[in-house]
Design a protein around this motif. Structure first.
Motif, mmCIF file in Angstrom:
data_model
loop_
_atom_site.group_PDB
_atom_site.id
_atom_site.type_symbol
_atom_site.label_atom_id
_atom_site.label_comp_id
_atom_site.label_asym_id
_atom_site.label_seq_id
_atom_site.Cartn_x
_atom_site.Cartn_y
_atom_site.Cartn_z
ATOM 1 N N ILE A 149 0.740 -1.198 -0.078
ATOM 2 C CA ILE A 149 -0.010 0.187 -0.095
ATOM 3 C C ILE A 149 0.749 1.398 -0.144
ATOM 4 O O ILE A 149 0.518 2.302 -0.812
ATOM 5 C CB ILE A 149 -0.845 -0.031 1.244
ATOM 6 N N HIS A 150 2.154 1.426 0.654
ATOM 7 C CA HIS A 150 2.801 2.511 0.717
ATOM 8 C C HIS A 150 3.374 2.610 -0.843
ATOM 9 O O HIS A 150 3.627 3.616 -1.206
ATOM 10 C CB HIS A 150 4.139 2.165 1.517
ATOM 11 N N LYS A 151 3.756 1.578 -1.236
ATOM 12 C CA LYS A 151 4.370 1.644 -2.634
ATOM 13 C C LYS A 151 3.264 2.270 -3.720
ATOM 14 O O LYS A 151 3.462 3.082 -4.509
ATOM 15 C CB LYS A 151 4.824 0.036 -3.102
ATOM 16 N N ILE A 152 2.073 1.682 -3.711
ATOM 17 C CA ILE A 152 0.987 2.394 -4.452
ATOM 18 C C ILE A 152 0.629 3.816 -4.220
ATOM 19 O O ILE A 152 0.551 4.562 -5.155
ATOM 20 C CB ILE A 152 -0.114 1.616 -4.279
ATOM 21 N N LEU A 153 0.804 4.060 -2.875
ATOM 22 C CA LEU A 153 0.704 5.646 -2.565
ATOM 23 C C LEU A 153 1.742 6.535 -3.310
ATOM 24 O O LEU A 153 1.482 7.512 -3.453
ATOM 25 C CB LEU A 153 0.330 5.801 -1.166
ATOM 26 N N GLN A 154 2.850 6.015 -3.124
ATOM 27 C CA GLN A 154 4.080 6.684 -3.569
ATOM 28 C C GLN A 154 3.916 6.906 -5.373
ATOM 29 O O GLN A 154 4.184 7.784 -5.715
ATOM 30 C CB GLN A 154 5.459 6.210 -3.300
ATOM 31 N N ASP A 155 3.519 5.749 -5.773
ATOM 32 C CA ASP A 155 3.232 5.690 -7.337
ATOM 33 C C ASP A 155 2.013 6.765 -7.689
ATOM 34 O O ASP A 155 2.267 7.428 -8.718
ATOM 35 C CB ASP A 155 3.009 4.474 -7.663
ATOM 36 N N ALA A 156 1.256 6.867 -6.976
ATOM 37 C CA ALA A 156 0.097 7.942 -7.092
ATOM 38 C C ALA A 156 0.492 9.368 -6.784
ATOM 39 O O ALA A 156 -0.336 10.323 -6.684
ATOM 40 C CB ALA A 156 -1.214 7.354 -6.501
ATOM 41 N N ASN A 157 1.680 9.482 -6.001
ATOM 42 C CA ASN A 157 2.102 10.906 -5.508
ATOM 43 C C ASN A 157 1.441 11.279 -4.362
ATOM 44 O O ASN A 157 0.961 12.437 -4.271
ATOM 45 C CB ASN A 157 2.315 11.970 -6.737
ATOM 46 N N ILE A 158 0.776 10.436 -3.530
ATOM 47 C CA ILE A 158 0.213 10.605 -2.396
ATOM 48 C C ILE A 158 1.094 10.548 -1.232
ATOM 49 O O ILE A 158 1.585 9.319 -0.790
ATOM 50 C CB ILE A 158 -0.968 9.853 -2.210
ATOM 51 N N LYS A 159 1.726 11.657 -0.583
ATOM 52 C CA LYS A 159 2.742 11.861 0.500
ATOM 53 C C LYS A 159 2.157 11.558 1.955
ATOM 54 O O LYS A 159 2.639 12.196 2.890
ATOM 55 C CB LYS A 159 3.451 12.834 0.317
ATOM 56 N N LEU A 160 1.322 10.745 2.005
ATOM 57 C CA LEU A 160 0.534 10.604 3.257
ATOM 58 C C LEU A 160 1.661 10.379 4.516
ATOM 59 O O LEU A 160 1.512 10.675 5.594
ATOM 60 C CB LEU A 160 -0.638 9.382 3.259
ATOM 61 N N GLY A 211 -2.710 14.133 -5.116
ATOM 62 C CA GLY A 211 -1.792 13.407 -5.868
ATOM 63 C C GLY A 211 -2.360 13.158 -7.130
ATOM 64 O O GLY A 211 -3.318 13.996 -7.648
ATOM 65 N N ARG A 212 -1.902 12.290 -7.804
ATOM 66 C CA ARG A 212 -2.447 11.828 -9.143
ATOM 67 C C ARG A 212 -2.819 10.357 -9.304
ATOM 68 O O ARG A 212 -2.108 9.559 -9.762
ATOM 69 C CB ARG A 212 -1.356 12.192 -10.350
ATOM 70 N N ILE A 213 -3.947 10.229 -8.478
ATOM 71 C CA ILE A 213 -4.115 8.663 -8.336
ATOM 72 C C ILE A 213 -5.249 8.178 -9.515
ATOM 73 O O ILE A 213 -6.029 9.161 -10.079
ATOM 74 C CB ILE A 213 -4.995 8.631 -7.087
ATOM 75 N N ARG A 214 -5.029 7.244 -10.089
ATOM 76 C CA ARG A 214 -5.769 6.656 -11.201
ATOM 77 C C ARG A 214 -6.891 5.561 -10.646
ATOM 78 O O ARG A 214 -6.470 4.979 -9.647
ATOM 79 C CB ARG A 214 -4.884 6.333 -12.276
ATOM 80 N N ARG A 215 -7.526 5.111 -11.708
ATOM 81 C CA ARG A 215 -8.561 4.022 -11.474
ATOM 82 C C ARG A 215 -7.704 2.578 -11.119
ATOM 83 O O ARG A 215 -7.852 1.819 -10.230
ATOM 84 C CB ARG A 215 -9.429 3.476 -12.561
ATOM 85 N N HIS A 216 -6.420 2.488 -11.889
ATOM 86 C CA HIS A 216 -5.683 1.236 -11.419
ATOM 87 C C HIS A 216 -4.974 1.388 -10.087
ATOM 88 O O HIS A 216 -4.927 0.392 -9.419
ATOM 89 C CB HIS A 216 -4.510 1.368 -12.514
ATOM 90 N N HIS A 217 -4.695 2.709 -9.732
ATOM 91 C CA HIS A 217 -4.090 2.608 -8.308
ATOM 92 C C HIS A 217 -5.356 2.357 -7.382
ATOM 93 O O HIS A 217 -4.997 1.660 -6.248
ATOM 94 C CB HIS A 217 -3.758 4.170 -7.885
ATOM 95 N N ARG A 218 -6.463 2.844 -7.614
ATOM 96 C CA ARG A 218 -7.488 2.477 -6.535
ATOM 97 C C ARG A 218 -7.729 1.073 -6.384
ATOM 98 O O ARG A 218 -8.030 0.237 -5.424
ATOM 99 C CB ARG A 218 -8.933 3.210 -6.814
ATOM 100 N N ASP A 219 -7.762 0.297 -7.749
ATOM 101 C CA ASP A 219 -8.151 -1.097 -7.655
ATOM 102 C C ASP A 219 -6.869 -1.669 -6.886
ATOM 103 O O ASP A 219 -7.172 -2.747 -6.147
ATOM 104 C CB ASP A 219 -8.149 -1.579 -9.155
ATOM 105 N N MET A 220 -5.627 -1.455 -7.291
ATOM 106 C CA MET A 220 -4.587 -2.139 -6.342
ATOM 107 C C MET A 220 -4.692 -1.888 -4.869
ATOM 108 O O MET A 220 -4.506 -2.867 -4.257
ATOM 109 C CB MET A 220 -3.459 -1.768 -7.018
ATOM 110 N N LEU A 221 -5.055 -0.836 -4.766
ATOM 111 C CA LEU A 221 -4.877 -0.399 -3.253
ATOM 112 C C LEU A 221 -6.338 -1.441 -2.465
ATOM 113 O O LEU A 221 -6.172 -1.736 -1.451
ATOM 114 C CB LEU A 221 -5.391 1.182 -2.828
ATOM 115 N N ARG A 222 -7.330 -1.304 -3.113
ATOM 116 C CA ARG A 222 -8.489 -2.097 -2.747
ATOM 117 C C ARG A 222 -8.117 -3.568 -2.730
ATOM 118 O O ARG A 222 -8.512 -4.335 -1.485
ATOM 119 C CB ARG A 222 -9.619 -2.113 -3.660
#
Length: 292
Positions: A149-160, A211-222
């Motif tokens: 999940i950390h990796k996906i957030l970084q890929d989506a430029n979400i610096k939580l 960030g720049r979260i896409r549908r792919h990011h949300r699917d992987m996060l889910r």
């Protein structure tokens, strides 16, 4: 070698069969030998137990090879004095000949008292050990999902992770669930999600999740989130079972919990790995770190 046990047996354990060699006779005379092969099914192991009882065997030894010794131990436990031998120690005993059958060699060593037994705890402690070891594996898998999940957030430029010390805490979970659901997070809504104890400001958190979260990011996060949630539920169920098995050892848990740096989870692991009867360990000359 001086004989010490009149009637003993050595078991050469395999996945499907177990070869049993019984050595019996007066200690001051040459003993007799009887060898039989049994299936490792329950029926076969019960037949092995009856055969050993017929020959009036008192002590039985087997090697700790994989998990194949466990069903045999479960059947014979309580009827004979069982010895679990370290395979490396048995093979390194001087005088071992390659043409001597394993079962017969084990029986000869046991008859002369040359085998030190590994520590095998009582049944309830063995059950506790299975649960604590499985809990450790599930916690490892949960950590792996959190890292993904950390990796996906970084890929989506979400610096939580830059503004929250633990993104899987109360505030982090609320924000992540909103992101998973595709919600548009406004300042007022964000203020309701963030716990009052959070040190980061609402502005910093808002900038971090822009960030720049896409549908792919949300699917992987889910996928990772649902698996993590499943693991957390399984860990919670394991904790309940562990707590039930620890009920007879509340005093020991409290004593261990009083040691600095040891919590209840660590106390459960100590009891599962070492048991509570330290006199047994001293008799076997076993140190805690050498347990199997």
């Amino acid at each position: 070698m001086e004989a010490m046990i009149e009637r003993c047996a050595g078991l050469d354990v395999h996945q499907e069969t177990v070869v049993a060699c019984v050595i019996f006779g007066p200690l001051d005379k040459k003993p007799k030998t009887s060898i039989e092969t049994f299936s490792t099914t329950t029926t076969g192991l019960l037949a092995l137990s009856d055969w050993l009882a017929t020959l009036q065997v008192s002590d039985v030894v087997m090697e700790s090879t994989g998990v194949y010794w466990k069903p045999i131990w479960n059947i014979l436990e309580g009827s004979f004095h069982l010895v679990l031998a370290n395979a490396r120690h048995v093979k390194n005993v001087p005088g071992r000949k390659t043409d001597v059958k394993d079962a017969e060699w084990l029986a000869k060593l046991l008859r002369c008292g040359l085998i030190e037994s590994n520590f095998v705890p009582p049944e309830d402690i063995r059950d506790l050990r299975d649960l604590t070891r499985y809990r450790k594996k599930l916690i490892h898998h949960r950590t792996s999902e959190q890292n993904r999940i950390h990796k996906i957030l970084q890929d989506a430029n979400i610096k939580l992770t830059s503004v929250l010390s633990d993104i899987f805490g109360v505030s982090g979970r609320r924000i992540l669930e909103a992101i998973l659901n595709g919600e548009k997070i406004e300042t007022d809504g964000l203020r309701k999600m963030v716990d009052w104890r959070t040190k980061a400001s609402i502005t910093d958190i808002a900038n971090a999740i822009n960030g720049r979260i896409r549908r792919h990011h949300r699917d992987m996060l889910r996928y990772h989130w649902e698996h993590m949630s499943y693991l957390e539920k399984a860990i919670e169920e394991l904790e309940k079972q562990i707590d039930q098995l620890l009920s007879p050892y509340r005093k020991e848990v409290e004593l261990l919990d009083g040691i600095p740096g040891v919590n209840k989870a660590a106390a459960a692991t100590f009891i599962a790995e070492m048991g509570v009867d330290m006199s047994v360990l001293s008799q076997l000359n076993i140190l805690p770190l050498g347990l199997v």
